[in-house]
Design a protein around this motif. Sequence first.
Motif, PDB file in Angstrom:
ATOM      1  N   GLU A  81      25.148  18.199  -5.481  1.00  0.00           N
ATOM      2  CA  GLU A  81      24.449  17.873  -4.234  1.00  0.00           C
ATOM      3  C   GLU A  81      25.426  17.389  -3.157  1.00  0.00           C
ATOM      4  O   GLU A  81      25.320  17.763  -1.983  1.00  0.00           O
ATOM      5  CB  GLU A  81      23.386  16.811  -4.494  1.00  0.00           C
ATOM      6  N   LEU A  82      26.381  16.541  -3.545  1.00  0.00           N
ATOM      7  CA  LEU A  82      27.346  16.006  -2.582  1.00  0.00           C
ATOM      8  C   LEU A  82      28.285  17.096  -2.063  1.00  0.00           C
ATOM      9  O   LEU A  82      28.676  17.091  -0.895  1.00  0.00           O
ATOM     10  CB  LEU A  82      28.158  14.875  -3.227  1.00  0.00           C
ATOM     11  N   MET A  83      28.637  18.021  -2.926  1.00  0.00           N
ATOM     12  CA  MET A  83      29.511  19.119  -2.503  1.00  0.00           C
ATOM     13  C   MET A  83      28.778  20.066  -1.550  1.00  0.00           C
ATOM     14  O   MET A  83      29.363  20.561  -0.573  1.00  0.00           O
ATOM     15  CB  MET A  83      30.017  19.878  -3.730  1.00  0.00           C
ATOM     16  N   ILE A  84      27.500  20.296  -1.796  1.00  0.00           N
ATOM     17  CA  ILE A  84      26.733  21.240  -0.976  1.00  0.00           C
ATOM     18  C   ILE A  84      26.304  20.621   0.351  1.00  0.00           C
ATOM     19  O   ILE A  84      26.491  21.198   1.422  1.00  0.00           O
ATOM     20  CB  ILE A  84      25.493  21.746  -1.745  1.00  0.00           C
ATOM     21  N   HIS A  85      25.727  19.425   0.283  1.00  0.00           N
ATOM     22  CA  HIS A  85      25.095  18.838   1.473  1.00  0.00           C
ATOM     23  C   HIS A  85      25.990  17.864   2.242  1.00  0.00           C
ATOM     24  O   HIS A  85      25.792  17.657   3.435  1.00  0.00           O
ATOM     25  CB  HIS A  85      23.798  18.130   1.074  1.00  0.00           C
ATOM     26  N   ASN A  86      26.949  17.219   1.569  1.00  0.00           N
ATOM     27  CA  ASN A  86      27.805  16.239   2.246  1.00  0.00           C
ATOM     28  C   ASN A  86      29.243  16.701   2.390  1.00  0.00           C
ATOM     29  O   ASN A  86      30.100  15.937   2.848  1.00  0.00           O
ATOM     30  CB  ASN A  86      27.768  14.895   1.500  1.00  0.00           C
ATOM     31  N   SER A  87      29.514  17.934   1.959  1.00  0.00           N
ATOM     32  CA  SER A  87      30.843  18.556   2.119  1.00  0.00           C
ATOM     33  C   SER A  87      31.962  17.758   1.448  1.00  0.00           C
ATOM     34  O   SER A  87      33.092  17.701   1.962  1.00  0.00           O
ATOM     35  CB  SER A  87      31.165  18.743   3.613  1.00  0.00           C
ATOM     36  N   TYR A  88      31.666  17.122   0.310  1.00  0.00           N
ATOM     37  CA  TYR A  88      32.700  16.426  -0.455  1.00  0.00           C
ATOM     38  C   TYR A  88      33.535  17.468  -1.207  1.00  0.00           C
ATOM     39  O   TYR A  88      33.017  18.486  -1.646  1.00  0.00           O
ATOM     40  CB  TYR A  88      32.080  15.481  -1.476  1.00  0.00           C
ATOM     41  N   ASN A  89      34.841  17.182  -1.372  1.00  0.00           N
ATOM     42  CA  ASN A  89      35.630  18.053  -2.249  1.00  0.00           C
ATOM     43  C   ASN A  89      35.304  17.708  -3.712  1.00  0.00           C
ATOM     44  O   ASN A  89      34.629  16.711  -3.991  1.00  0.00           O
ATOM     45  CB  ASN A  89      37.128  17.936  -1.961  1.00  0.00           C
ATOM     46  N   LEU A  90      35.789  18.502  -4.636  1.00  0.00           N
ATOM     47  CA  LEU A  90      35.402  18.372  -6.040  1.00  0.00           C
ATOM     48  C   LEU A  90      35.722  17.000  -6.619  1.00  0.00           C
ATOM     49  O   LEU A  90      34.862  16.352  -7.229  1.00  0.00           O
ATOM     50  CB  LEU A  90      36.101  19.460  -6.874  1.00  0.00           C
ATOM     51  N   GLU A  91      36.946  16.513  -6.393  1.00  0.00           N
ATOM     52  CA  GLU A  91      37.346  15.231  -6.971  1.00  0.00           C
ATOM     53  C   GLU A  91      36.569  14.075  -6.362  1.00  0.00           C
ATOM     54  O   GLU A  91      36.096  13.178  -7.074  1.00  0.00           O
ATOM     55  CB  GLU A  91      38.854  15.024  -6.765  1.00  0.00           C
ATOM     56  N   HIS A  92      36.416  14.097  -5.032  1.00  0.00           N
ATOM     57  CA  HIS A  92      35.682  13.038  -4.345  1.00  0.00           C
ATOM     58  C   HIS A  92      34.220  13.027  -4.771  1.00  0.00           C
ATOM     59  O   HIS A  92      33.629  11.958  -5.019  1.00  0.00           O
ATOM     60  CB  HIS A  92      35.787  13.224  -2.824  1.00  0.00           C
TER      61      HIS A  92
END
Length: 485
Positions: A290-301
């Motif tokens: 969800e964070l990668m898709i909607h908040n544009s976080y990278n994988l590690e973050h």
Amino acid sequence: MINFKVVYKVIGSLLFMESTLLFWCFVMAFFYHEDDTLAFLVSVLTTLFFGFLLHFMGRDSDNSMSRRDAYLVVTLSWIIFSAFGTLPFLISGYVDNFTDAFFETMSGFTTTGATVIDDVERLPHGLLFWRSLTQWVGGLGIVFFTIAILPSMTGGSVKVFSAEATGPIRTKLHPRLSTSAKWIWSFYMILTLACMASYMAFGMNWFDGINYAMTSTATGGFSTHNNSAEYFHSPGMEYTCTVFCFLSGVNFTLLYFAIAKLKLKSLFSNSEFKFYLTLVAASTLFIMVELMIHNSYNLEHAFRSAVFTVVSFCTTTGLFNDDAGKWPHVTWVILSICMFFGACSGSTSGGLKCVRGAMLVKSIRNEFRQMLHPNAILPLRINDVNISLQKRVTLLSFLTVYLMICLVGSLLMIMMGIDNTNAITITLSCVGNVGPTLGLEIGPTMSWSQLPVIAKWICSFMMLLGRLEVFSVLVIFTRTFWKEN
């Protein structure tokens, strides 16, 4: 009939222990030469005086304790500990009213971690240490701590321990409770020191190291900085915190056998641990995506923020390295589920406990099988032990009362003008001893100072209910408890 003399004697002994804890905070305040030194000195003397007074009132007790006495002692000890724990806050003037001071102290001893102090960084070192120490002692239990130190406190120590212990299934390391308590507390101390050393290896000073170590292993969540773990901007510290909070969420008896006795197989074959591990892993994976898709976080973050927050909510620690209030709302549902179940029984965490979750899942599975095979006799096994019918009934009763408390608590919060999301998660947070809440008014990074006075007292009561697993407190309010026969 209640044996009040033995109740006075036990609570007097407990107050001696609290005065000792306050004395160490006095030493800390004196070391830093700050303005809370006198407050701790007065607190030590006041607590000692009332400890001697209660011990004197119970001087002729016969040391025999009934089950009723045990339930009364446990409930009163947590309330009285919290009441005397308010003294340093009030005398020093850093908290200006009894309601806030009691809320803060009850939140500490129950390892909830909710705070009404908007700026914790303005507190002197002694008070910061006192907040962390309340959580560390409350992690395994006030009475359990005293049994380890004073094994001859009373003849009914087993009953007292049963009234304070968490989870529906009890496990023992040794036939003598005092010996078991010493082993568990020794292991708890070693885990705390290892956590402290790990934090300092990543750059924390000794004061922050010991405070964060105590609140991490106690799964409490009090911090010495307003931004919690986010203050350090250190991925290494965040991963360290995640590991130690996760370990502290495991049943300590099971963890002792797995690590000290090198029986790792027993850990991964344990039904409760498998439920706990699955809950953490599945929740982390979902939130990370969800964070990668909607908040544009990278994988590690995304992974670091997700696993830290999930472990923090699941173990009811309450530390944060990110503002979950800004995450997609669907992640709030997942975090609420983590908040509801909590971690393992026999650990320092709160919540319903994963062992009850495992029992519920197996009960539901049995119901489906029973529909297809009406005459079958289906056992409910947890770790190859068949759960008796009485414990199954107790489980359903506990779940019903737990949900009713959540419902009534949420209703009361909404009636006081709190928005629906906050009302529900505040209640779950208090009953589960979690600390953070989800919503816009009181988010996971905010203090609870804006709550109405009545709401703070209701929350304090719900924290106590959650820490003592509901029935140990509510039984005192029944008519049967006070009948002579």
